[in-house]
Design an enzyme around this catalytic site. Structure first.
Site, mmCIF file in Angstrom:
data_model
loop_
_atom_site.group_PDB
_atom_site.id
_atom_site.type_symbol
_atom_site.label_atom_id
_atom_site.label_comp_id
_atom_site.label_asym_id
_atom_site.label_seq_id
_atom_site.Cartn_x
_atom_site.Cartn_y
_atom_site.Cartn_z
ATOM 1 N N HIS A 17 0.840 -1.203 0.000
ATOM 2 C CA HIS A 17 0.000 0.000 0.000
ATOM 3 C C HIS A 17 0.874 1.252 0.000
ATOM 4 O O HIS A 17 0.556 2.249 -0.652
ATOM 5 C CB HIS A 17 -0.907 0.040 1.239
ATOM 6 N N LYS A 41 -18.261 -7.324 7.633
ATOM 7 C CA LYS A 41 -16.882 -7.793 7.534
ATOM 8 C C LYS A 41 -16.158 -7.590 8.864
ATOM 9 O O LYS A 41 -16.159 -6.498 9.417
ATOM 10 C CB LYS A 41 -16.147 -7.048 6.419
ATOM 11 N N ARG A 95 -0.412 -5.997 -8.190
ATOM 12 C CA ARG A 95 0.685 -6.887 -7.814
ATOM 13 C C ARG A 95 1.012 -7.865 -8.924
ATOM 14 O O ARG A 95 2.159 -8.232 -9.121
ATOM 15 C CB ARG A 95 0.327 -7.677 -6.552
ATOM 16 N N SER A 133 -2.625 -8.215 2.958
ATOM 17 C CA SER A 133 -2.998 -8.016 4.358
ATOM 18 C C SER A 133 -3.384 -9.336 5.011
ATOM 19 O O SER A 133 -3.093 -9.565 6.184
ATOM 20 C CB SER A 133 -4.149 -7.009 4.466
#
Length: 164
Positions: A17, A41, A95, A133
């Site tokens: 990030h 979530k 990525r 993450s």
């Protein structure tokens, strides 16, 4: 003033990030980091904790203050919040090819709904390409060293969270 809109969960913010934030700050006068908040979530860090972590990273590692980096929440369509804050463009990090395929679909949908908002893709650095993450959570939960994957303040917060 150009405003980059960078949305995600940032739970927690990682070095990947950070790559995207650095690139965004080169392209815009101001970057708005928008933390998506979803009631269903389960997050490791609260919204407030994530704001603090991102703000510390901006101040300590990127040398930017609130005039260049703002952290907000959103729980609606990303494009609606981007419009509300006057974003010039959306920023997404990539990525690998899987990210590219997904992000192209999202950029296409966003482009149809908000043609005035272009999506800018920023590639992760070589070292940032492997970081997620989720993997950081798993490593930290098992007492592993995450200092290669997250800023120092985040590594410390993870140690406190998982009590190791």
């Amino acid at each position: 003033m150009t405003i980059a809109f960078y949305a995600g969960s940032f739970d927690p913010i990682t070095n990947g990030h950070l790559d995207v934030l650095r690139g965004s700050l080169l392209l815009a006068d101001k970057v708005v980091v928008a933390i998506g908040v979803q009631a269903q979530k389960q997050s490791l860090f609260s919204f407030e904790e994530r704001v603090d972590l991102i703000t510390q990273v901006g101040r300590d590692l990127l040398n930017v203050g609130p005039d260049r980096l703002q952290v907000i929440s959103f729980n609606n369509l990303l494009i609606d919040t981007a419009r509300e804050i006057g974003a010039s463009f959306l920023v997404r990090g990539l990525r690998d090819g899987t990210d590219f395929d997904y992000e192209m679909q999202m950029a296409g949908m966003n482009g149809i709904m908000a043609p005035e908002l272009q999506t800018v893709f920023l590639p992760a650095s070589i070292s940032g390409r492997v970081i997620t993450s989720t993997l950081v959570h798993q490593i930290a939960a098992m007492g592993g060293d995450v200092t290669h994957f997250v800023p120092q303040n985040v590594a410390q917060a993870l140690r406190l969270k998982f009590k190791f």
